[in-house]
Design a protein around this motif. Structure first.
Motif, mmCIF file in Angstrom:
data_model
loop_
_atom_site.group_PDB
_atom_site.id
_atom_site.type_symbol
_atom_site.label_atom_id
_atom_site.label_comp_id
_atom_site.label_asym_id
_atom_site.label_seq_id
_atom_site.Cartn_x
_atom_site.Cartn_y
_atom_site.Cartn_z
ATOM 1 N N ASP A 15 1.296 -1.189 0.018
ATOM 2 C CA ASP A 15 -0.222 0.037 0.099
ATOM 3 C C ASP A 15 0.647 1.191 -0.027
ATOM 4 O O ASP A 15 0.033 2.334 -0.518
ATOM 5 C CB ASP A 15 -0.991 0.101 0.830
ATOM 6 N N LYS A 39 2.636 1.564 -3.802
ATOM 7 C CA LYS A 39 1.679 2.074 -3.859
ATOM 8 C C LYS A 39 1.561 3.695 -4.192
ATOM 9 O O LYS A 39 1.482 4.756 -5.392
ATOM 10 C CB LYS A 39 0.009 1.788 -4.649
ATOM 11 N N TYR A 40 1.176 4.021 -2.750
ATOM 12 C CA TYR A 40 1.464 5.666 -2.308
ATOM 13 C C TYR A 40 1.824 6.797 -3.160
ATOM 14 O O TYR A 40 2.602 7.241 -3.756
ATOM 15 C CB TYR A 40 0.830 5.363 -1.683
ATOM 16 N N GLN A 48 2.276 7.028 -6.719
ATOM 17 C CA GLN A 48 1.460 7.555 -7.258
ATOM 18 C C GLN A 48 1.725 9.168 -7.147
ATOM 19 O O GLN A 48 1.370 9.770 -7.864
ATOM 20 C CB GLN A 48 -0.098 6.878 -7.294
#
Length: 304
Positions: free
Chosen positions: A162, A165-166, A169
């Protein structure tokens, strides 16, 4: 009148090492890395929290007590999922790179290198190691810096995937997972010079009068010396790396000196060494376990 030639004192191990395969190096490095994490993760969490602290904790013991009291014992193992797998791979790359650098410095296979050459090979391996160490430690630090379960104002991550990914992005690959690479390289060069020279010097001293390989106890003591050498040579750079990897802003340019000055201006010299006591304490069993697991695994492969 003849002149006696005095040979320079060179520390040498009792036996020369056998040539080993890259597969053996890779697998043994994984074992070493996993042993490091299993032994040292709780004190590593305390180290990171102290490095990022701004008045929350009154030293290492207070950090440990508050962490366990407010978040439970398992909070000391925050971020462990990333290093238990990632640092296994990191150590595999490290030990494999170190073996290749040592081979490049040898004039012939099996040659015993000087302590200086051992340190040079370690420094080179540290540069290669940074490629994996930087993103793995970034995710670990992000998880360790979280208090409670999302009670803070920042984004709460449910796990390393998580978090990754954050960050990608939000900041892209280079400034997301790649953040702190420069600081990691600056740390790893002197760190692994101290790591391998500390290990080799103590190991050679302990085994100088014996014909057999180092015992488990001798490996643990030698590994502990390597772990202490790692942090003594590099700790301020590790503080800079932790700060940079945990901050929201993307670091600009050659930021290490600037961040060091900021830490020093705010907290004095103590700011650059905050958390070093639990770090040294952690390094003694953790590095001892790393080298012992690696060496014993390599011996197993050599006897196959």
């Amino acid at each position: 009148m003849s002149q006696e030639i005095v040979e320079p004192l060179v520390l040498t191990p009792p036996t020369t090492q056998k040539e080993v395969s890259a597969v053996a190096d890779f697998v043994s490095g994984n074992f070493g890395g996993m042993a490091n994490v299993l032994v040292g993760q709780p004190l590593d969490t305390i180290k990171v929290r102290l490095q990022l602290d701004h008045g929350r904790f009154n030293g290492a013991w207070d950090c440990a007590v508050q962490t366990v009291k407010n978040e439970g014992v398992l909070a000391l193992y925050k971020g462990m999922a990333t290093p238990i797998v990632g640092i296994g791979a990191v150590n595999a790359l490290l030990f494999a790179a170190n073996s290749q650098f040592k081979k490049a410095l040898q004039d012939h296979p099996g040659q015993v290198l000087s302590i200086g050459q051992i340190g040079l090979a370690g420094a080179g391996a540290g540069i290669v190691n940074s490629i994996l160490a930087s993103p793995v430690e970034l995710l670990k630090i992000k998880m360790q810096a979280q208090y409670g379960k999302g009670s803070g104002s920042g984004r709460y991550f449910t796990g390393p995937i998580d978090c990754a990914k954050y960050l990608i992005q939000r900041d892209g690959l280079a400034n997301g997972l790649g953040r702190g690479m420069y600081a990691t390289i600056l740390r790893e060069i002197p760190a692994y010079f101290g790591f391998y020279t500390g290990f080799e010097m103590v190991k050679r001293h302990l085994t100088k009068d014996q014909a057999h390989d180092a015992t488990v106890t001798q490996l643990m003591i030698s590994g502990a010396a390597g772990g202490i050498g790692y942090w003594i040579f590099s700790y301020p750079f590790d503080v800079v790396k932790s700060v940079v990897q945990n901050q929201v802003e993307v670091p600009k340019g050659f930021y290490a000196t600037r961040v060091m000055k900021q830490i020093y201006a705010r907290d004095g010299l103590n700011g650059l060494f905050r958390g070093i006591a639990p770090t040294i304490l952690r390094s003694i069993p953790a590095a001892g376990a790393t080298f012992t697991a690696y060496e014993l695994s390599m011996r197993m492969f050599a006897n196959l």
